[in-house]
Design an enzyme around this catalytic site. Sequence first.
Site, PDB file in Angstrom:
ATOM      1  CD  GLU A   4      22.457 -25.580 -18.450  1.00  0.00           C
ATOM      2  OE1 GLU A   4      23.425 -24.908 -18.058  1.00  0.00           O
ATOM      3  OE2 GLU A   4      21.547 -25.975 -17.687  1.00  0.00           O
ATOM      4  CE  LYS A  56      22.052 -22.454 -11.411  1.00  0.00           C
ATOM      5  NZ  LYS A  56      21.359 -23.697 -11.176  1.00  0.00           N
TER       6      LYS A  56
END
Length: 407
Positions: A218, A234
């Site tokens: 990420e 997410k």
Amino acid sequence: MVYRKSTERLMVNGPDGVGTLPGLAVDVPGAPADCRRTLVERARWQWRRADGGDPAALAEEFLAAHGLPLHDLARPAPAHDPARSCGAALYVSAAAGASLIGAPVGAANPAPALPEVAVVVYGHGPAAPPVPASPGGRWWRGDWAQSWTPRQHADAVTAVRAAIGRGDVYQVNVVGHAAAPYTGDPMPALGRLAALPGARYGGTLAGEGWAIGCASPETLVELAGGRLITRPIKGTRPATAAGRAELLASAKERAEHVMIVDLERNDLARVARTGSVRVDELFAVRRWCDLWQAESTVSAAPADGLGLADLLRAVCPGGSVTGAPKLAALGLVAALEPVGRGASMGALGWVAPGRIDLGLTIRTAAVDADRVHVWAGGGITWGSDPDAEVAEAAAKAAPVRAALTNS
């Protein structure tokens, strides 16, 4: 003490701090690939909460003093000069990020040897030869001890759902911790972790009595082509055809994801040129190890005069590992998590004029003198099932733990 003996092979004290001995390749996430084997540590600065002051401003000042001015990220960078500083590794813990925005920092770091902020400046030297075998001894790792039981983890999820029901928060990321004793040289094990498939920010960083290994997919924040970029993740499912279809079809996961994308848009808007924030990609499904994860890309043009310190205050701690609203979510995190987030849920990567590339330290491990630490968690919404959230955190931690098995 086995770890310190291993560290002495890597580090030597000098007047500017702690410098890496020549001949060792640098493995910092985000470091330029063309430079890695010629990078030599020139200076180092570390910060702990007891030191006081504003760590973001102090880091920016330290970088400028060592030939890396980052006071105006909108200004075009000068051409790379091999005779000057190349860039720097930057590590910011989740606790340091919380302190930057006046939020509660939570429980104590379970690995107190770790600094909360570290900046390591690199210049160029002779190309490094292959790293010799370590004299630190064969790596052995004992059994994991959890910071909380599955039931306590599930109870924390229930407490977050109750807070959502009261209207205190919309979403909160809840993180657990585990530690295990070890002996031998930790760096090969951390290197295995950094090499996990899908690790966009695979790499390591070490200091006196501590080391971090990262396999994060990420992006917390990147500066490239004159734009600031963040890629929040997410939504998680097993990396099977059925898992991918389930992730794409899940209204709960999509709602959770869009909530964090909106938070990241707002974070970037605070430091962006007016009207320049955009969502370049929404809910793309990508693979990390044996998991599918949903990722979006948000970008913006930096405002004139934006410096590194203000950028860090805007994006740290990352919204995908805090929740929304960010300050309220961090208050609940501090109340619920029994152990500090340590090296996890912070930032690790590379900074230089015209180039910033910081990964969010999920899928990350840290070692101190005698223990190895890992963290994992997930975002909690009103639709979360406590037992399913516990299982998801375990699935995220499994590849990290597997990489740290005995050699």
